[in-house]
Write a protein that holds these residues in place. Structure first.
Motif, short mmCIF file in Angstrom:
data_model
loop_
_atom_site.label_atom_id
_atom_site.label_comp_id
_atom_site.label_asym_id
_atom_site.label_seq_id
_atom_site.Cartn_x
_atom_site.Cartn_y
_atom_site.Cartn_z
N ALA A 43 46.72 44.19 6.72
CA ALA A 43 46.94 45.48 7.09
C ALA A 43 47.00 45.60 8.55
CB ALA A 43 45.84 46.62 6.73
N CYS A 44 47.98 44.70 9.08
CA CYS A 44 48.32 44.59 10.58
C CYS A 44 49.68 44.54 10.68
CB CYS A 44 47.51 43.53 11.22
SG CYS A 44 48.26 41.97 10.79
N ALA A 102 49.37 50.24 9.37
CA ALA A 102 48.35 49.46 9.66
C ALA A 102 47.03 50.09 10.20
CB ALA A 102 48.71 48.65 11.04
N SER A 103 47.06 51.43 9.75
CA SER A 103 46.12 52.65 10.06
C SER A 103 45.81 52.47 11.60
CB SER A 103 44.85 52.06 9.03
OG SER A 103 45.28 52.00 8.00
N ILE A 104 46.66 52.25 12.46
CA ILE A 104 46.36 52.08 13.85
C ILE A 104 46.44 53.55 14.32
CG2 ILE A 104 47.52 51.53 16.09
CD1 ILE A 104 48.58 48.95 14.76
N ASP A 105 45.40 53.87 15.01
CA ASP A 105 45.26 55.24 15.70
C ASP A 105 45.30 55.06 17.13
OD1 ASP A 105 44.76 58.13 16.05
OD2 ASP A 105 42.63 57.74 15.80
N LYS A 106 44.14 54.80 17.71
CA LYS A 106 44.16 54.72 19.37
C LYS A 106 43.67 53.27 19.74
CE LYS A 106 43.71 56.60 23.46
NZ LYS A 106 44.79 56.65 24.13
N LYS A 107 42.54 52.93 19.20
CA LYS A 107 42.18 51.51 19.73
C LYS A 107 42.58 50.44 18.82
CE LYS A 107 37.72 53.12 21.75
NZ LYS A 107 36.37 52.84 21.90
N TRP A 120 45.97 44.98 15.25
CA TRP A 120 45.24 45.50 14.35
C TRP A 120 44.45 46.89 14.91
CZ3 TRP A 120 43.82 43.15 9.70
CH2 TRP A 120 44.16 41.86 9.42
N ASP A 121 44.35 47.69 14.07
CA ASP A 121 43.43 48.98 14.27
C ASP A 121 42.11 48.17 14.67
OD1 ASP A 121 42.60 51.63 13.99
OD2 ASP A 121 41.19 50.76 12.75
N GLU A 122 41.21 48.64 15.57
CA GLU A 122 40.20 47.91 16.13
C GLU A 122 39.05 48.06 14.82
OE1 GLU A 122 37.65 48.12 20.10
OE2 GLU A 122 37.39 49.75 18.83
#
Length: 150
Positions: A43-44, A102-107, A120-122
């Motif tokens: 998931a990246c 990748a479920s990336i939001d902010k960080k 990657w999402d953190e």
């Protein structure tokens, strides 16, 4: 070669600023032209300089088209590939569909992987590292790895 782990943030428009230490190298390799795609198994996202992407894409395109594994790889990796170029502020735009994958939001974590980066999402990054540690404890160490000297 791209190395290192970077803790970054994306802006409200979905743009990611490339760390300064990689900007000159990216400019030399591909004049800022890059390709962003999904990772076929994790998931990246994968970020490649265009030069390295074209080499990979050629290898993937040469795979047998009727093989299910080749078809899966082509549809995921090439099918989601998006051209991107560093803007004047050394940023790339990450399309909403790829951020969602990748479920990336902010960080975000940007991890150098040699010829490319993983994005990657953190939170997902830390879970993935923990998961890899757990899985590696359950598997026998391959001979190639055990013979590696650090």
């Amino acid at each position: 070669m791209f190395r290192g782990v970077h803790n970054l943030s994306i802006d409200v428009k979905g743009r990611l600023k490339i760390p300064t230490r990689h900007q000159m190298q990216i400019d030399e390799i591909c004049t800022g032209k890059m390709v962003l795609s999904i990772h076929p198994d994790d998931a990246c996202l994968l970020l490649y300089p265009l030069k390295y992407w074209l080499t990979l894409e050629e290898k993937i395109s040469a795979l047998p088209s009727l093989n299910i594994h080749s078809k899966r790889l082509k549809r995921k990796l090439i099918g989601h590939a998006t051209d991107c170029e560093l803007d004047g502020a050394s940023r790339i735009l990450i399309p909403a569909t790829l951020r969602e994958y990748a479920s990336i939001d902010k960080k975000i974590i940007m991890s150098g992987q040699g010829h490319n980066f993983e994005l990657w999402d953190e939170t997902v990054w830390h879970k993935q590292l923990d998961n890899l540690d757990t899985l590696s404890e359950q598997e026998k160490i391959p001979v190639e790895v055990s013979q590696l000297s650090l």
